[in-house]
Design a protein around this motif. Structure first.
Motif, PDB file in Angstrom:
ATOM      1  N   LEU A   1      32.038  28.297  51.980  1.00 43.18           N
ATOM      2  CA  LEU A   1      30.689  27.972  51.241  1.00 43.18           C
ATOM      3  C   LEU A   1      29.794  27.630  51.976  1.00 43.18           C
ATOM      4  N   VAL A   2      29.725  26.806  52.412  1.00 49.58           N
ATOM      5  CA  VAL A   2      28.702  26.646  53.911  1.00 49.58           C
ATOM      6  C   VAL A   2      27.943  27.821  54.443  1.00 49.58           C
ATOM      7  N   TRP A   3      29.014  28.558  54.854  1.00 46.52           N
ATOM      8  CA  TRP A   3      28.900  29.713  55.307  1.00 46.52           C
ATOM      9  C   TRP A   3      28.363  31.189  54.478  1.00 46.52           C
ATOM     10  N   ALA A   4      29.033  30.971  53.692  1.00 48.37           N
ATOM     11  CA  ALA A   4      28.259  31.838  52.624  1.00 48.37           C
ATOM     12  C   ALA A   4      26.786  31.711  51.829  1.00 48.37           C
ATOM     13  N   ILE A   5      26.844  30.364  52.005  1.00 46.60           N
ATOM     14  CA  ILE A   5      25.295  30.398  51.571  1.00 46.60           C
ATOM     15  C   ILE A   5      23.908  30.366  52.511  1.00 46.60           C
ATOM     16  N   CYS A   6      24.468  30.340  53.686  1.00 46.20           N
ATOM     17  CA  CYS A   6      23.260  30.684  54.590  1.00 46.20           C
ATOM     18  C   CYS A   6      23.812  31.761  55.119  1.00 46.20           C
ATOM     19  N   ARG A   7      25.112  32.405  55.558  1.00 44.21           N
ATOM     20  CA  ARG A   7      24.681  33.866  55.997  1.00 44.21           C
ATOM     21  C   ARG A   7      24.753  34.722  54.708  1.00 44.21           C
ATOM     22  N   PRO A   8      24.151  35.053  53.569  1.00 41.52           N
ATOM     23  CA  PRO A   8      24.602  36.134  52.618  1.00 41.52           C
ATOM     24  C   PRO A   8      24.429  37.648  52.990  1.00 41.52           C
ATOM     25  N   GLU A   9      24.547  38.173  54.138  1.00 42.71           N
ATOM     26  CA  GLU A   9      24.909  39.020  54.276  1.00 42.71           C
ATOM     27  C   GLU A   9      26.564  38.947  54.699  1.00 42.71           C
ATOM     28  N   LEU A  10      26.762  38.324  54.915  1.00 43.19           N
ATOM     29  CA  LEU A  10      28.300  38.492  55.779  1.00 43.19           C
ATOM     30  C   LEU A  10      29.495  38.444  54.470  1.00 43.19           C
ATOM     31  N   ARG A  11      30.762  39.171  54.152  1.00 41.57           N
ATOM     32  CA  ARG A  11      31.572  38.511  53.309  1.00 41.57           C
ATOM     33  C   ARG A  11      32.197  37.762  53.416  1.00 41.57           C
ATOM     34  N   VAL A  12      32.907  36.601  52.478  1.00 42.40           N
ATOM     35  CA  VAL A  12      32.968  35.812  53.028  1.00 42.40           C
ATOM     36  C   VAL A  12      34.602  35.290  51.703  1.00 42.40           C
TER      37      VAL A  12
END
Ligand SMILES: C[S@@+](CC[C@H](N)C(=O)[O-])C[C@H]1O[C@@H](n2cnc3c(N)ncnc32)[C@H](O)[C@@H]1O
Length: 229
Positions: A79-90
């Motif tokens: 979730l930290v990655w999804a918040i900081c990198r919205p262009e990635l699908r997590v």
């Protein structure tokens, strides 16, 4: 260990996304009351020990594409990655239903459209999603050798596997020696970082070849019969 990540490298992600990350922390505190997702759950511990820790891996992630967080628990690091990198699908994967339900709820309340929550054993999900991801990662799930068996099937050739590790990393890697090629992986590299004056690292492998026949194995086999012994 030659590579390292400094706090300055992740500071911009934290600064730009602080409101979202703080909202996640407060939702995680509430979710912890319903389903134990993390250990200590006061705001400061979650922020310093979990959010910042997960953010340290951001420079290692691919520019675009999809990543999977295996054994996400309360959404860490996914979730930290999804918040900081919205262009990635997590994709956030965990085998425990109550954890998945809480993580799904948090993602929905935050309006995160780049997140998918999957409730499954990783070995089962891997069978249907072979080589679909640009990177696969895990934090606090199991020893590096076993983890590599969980993560390797998900990753495309030239993709990356990332494991969050503490002081035992070298010992866990030594148990496997130089057999990584068997799983279609490069030799691992260690990327160090410092948090709360504690030295931590990421173990990073590249997917360089195919999986051996018979992988992914049935749930439970990876721990019971480690592939490298
Ligand atoms: C100690 S928790 C860590 C959670 C989170 N990654 C964190 O850093 O807080 C480990 C999680 O991995 C999950 N897990 C372990 N093995 C798994 C597997 N083979 N497939 C799916 N989930 C798994 C467990 O259900 C648990 O939620």
């Amino acid at each position: 260990m030659t590579e390292s990540i400094a706090f300055e490298e992740i500071n911009k992600y934290i600064g730009e996304n602080e409101a979202g990350l703080r909202q996640y922390v407060s939702l995680l505190i509430k979710a912890n009351e319903l389903a134990r997702l993390t250990g200590p759950s006061d705001e400061e511990t979650l922020w310093n020990g979990h959010i910042i820790d997960c953010a340290f891996a951001l420079p290692l992630l691919p520019e675009r594409g999809c990543v999977i967080d295996v054994g996400t628990g309360g959404g860490l690091p996914g979730l930290v990655w999804a918040i900081c990198r919205p262009e990635l699908r997590v994709t956030l994967l965990d085998s425990i239903t109550r954890k998945c339900a809480q993580v799904e709820r948090i993602a929905a309340l935050m309006g995160l459209r780049n997140v998918e929550v999957v409730c499954s054993r990783s070995e089962d999900y891997a069978k249907k999603n072979l080589e679909k991801f640009d990177a696969a990662a895990a934090r606090a799930v199991c020893a590096a050798g076993i983890l590599a068996e969980y993560l390797a099937p998900f990753v495309k050739t030239k993709g990356k596997l990332i494991a969050f590790k503490g002081p035992k990393a070298q010992e866990e890697l030594a148990a496997v020696g130089n057999k990584w090629k068997t799983l279609g992986l490069s030799q691992p590299r260690l990327v160090s970082y410092e948090l709360d004056e504690m030295s931590r690292c990421f173990v990073v492998w590249n997917k360089v070849g195919p999986l051996p026949k018979g992988m992914p194995r049935r749930p439970g086999m990876a721990e019971k019969f480690p592939w490298y012994r």
